[in-house]
Design an enzyme around this catalytic site. Structure first.
Site: not given
Ligand SMILES: NC(=O)c1ccc[n+]([C@@H]2O[C@H](COP(=O)([O-])OP(=O)(O)OC[C@H]3O[C@@H](n4cnc5c(N)ncnc54)[C@H](O)[C@@H]3O)[C@@H](O)[C@H]2O)c1
Length: 291
Positions: A119, A140, A152, A190
């Site tokens: 992450s 991801h 992702e 994120n």
């Protein structure tokens, strides 16, 4: 290059979800963990989640059985050398991931694509420690993997087009949608989500709203399915704090400084749902706001 088999390193929360969706999509899966117990637990979780999908008529019982039959487990990392694509989903510590790649690389076929579900760790840096930075990328998934439709795909500075396209084809076959991200701290989701959660913490710290009013405001006022504090509890407050630190360190802008109230919850061990207390207290029948 056609990918037929997938090796998954790490059979935790994400690894079992990745093995699940890969097997349903028809890939042969070899799941690895250092812990035999984690492997047993992962297989039981996959079985339970597949059963739930059958009972909700999302998949047929024979597809569940075929998916289970495609999953094998091993405690020997180098067994993954036979696969076409490896997705590393082990503990989020750079030295752990580097060691995994160091052990794995000598047994890989030259054409095998190596990826990480990290992450927050730089894909370019992880790739540079392997023999194949051009065949390395970020893959991801979002949590919970069987439910969330986004993946992702993160290209390191050296990732080649063929590798990117092969991974894109896998995402398509999973029935998921890819968002392509460049390799900068926290990628896309994120990078945007965590500062919003962090700002919700400041809004709480400053007394602009309480836990319930902040969550209600964002649900009804911005049409979010979950409020930011409720979502933070779901993700884990330690994870939220770690990602804010990655943004702060990696981008060097004070706008990413972690909220002291978020740090305080983490210091208290109030990490959200997983410890039964965070912005809400989950020990009773109904979640109760803690502020
Ligand atoms: N949890 C999330 O919401 C989420 C979302 C997206 C990505 N990620 C990323 O996915 C990865 C895994 O996260 P998780 O939440 O599944 O963690 P987890 O703690 O649930 O699972 C990690 C697993 O890795 C295993 N492991 C540790 N060292 C290993 C080694 N050397 N070889 C093989 N297995 C090893 C552990 O035994 C454990 O079973 C991390 O990189 C994390 O950043 C997590």
């Amino acid at each position: 290059m056609e990918i037929k088999s997938v090796g998954v390193v790490g059979a935790g929360q994400m690894g079992n979800g990745i093995a699940h969706v890969m097997a349903v999509a028809g890939y042969d899966v070899l799941l690895n963990d250092i812990s035999g117990e984690a492997l047993e637990k992962a297989v039981a979780t996959i079985r339970k989640n597949l059963d739930r999908q059958v009972s909700r008529e999302k998949i047929a019982a024979e597809d569940r059985d075929a998916a289970m039959a495609r999953i094998r487990t091993t405690e020997t990392l180098t067994d993954l050398g036979e696969t076409d694509l490896v997705i590393e989903a082990a503990t989020e510590r750079e030295e752990v991931k580097n060691k995994i790649f160091e052990t794995l690389v000598p047994s890989l076929k030259p054409e095998t694509i190596l990826t990480s579900n990290t992450s927050s760790i730089s894909i370019t840096r992880l790739a540079s420690k392997t023999d194949r930075p051009e065949r390395f990328m970020g893959f991801h998934f979002m949590n919970p993997v069987p439910v969330m439709s986004l993946v992702e795909l993160i290209r390191g500075i050296a990732t080649d087009q063929e590798t990117y396209e092969a991974c894109l084809a896998v995402v398509d076959k999973l029935g998921k949608t890819a968002a392509s991200a460049e390799d900068f701290p926290a990628f896309i989701v994120n990078r945007i989500l965590m500062p919003m959660i962090n700002e919700a913490c400041y809004t709480l710290l400053e007394g602009v709203g309480n836990v319930r009013s902040i969550d209600e405001a964002m649900k009804l006022g911005a049409n979010h399915p979950m409020g930011p504090l409720e979502l933070a509890d779901f993700i884990g407050l330690d994870t939220c704090l770690a990602i804010m630190n990655v943004l702060h360190d990696g981008l060097g802008d004070t706008k990413y400084r972690p909220c002291p109230l978020l740090s305080k919850y983490v210091e208290a061990g109030w990490l959200g749902r997983k410890t039964k207390r965070g912005f809400y207290d989950y020990r009773g029948d109904e979640p109760v706001p803690t502020r």
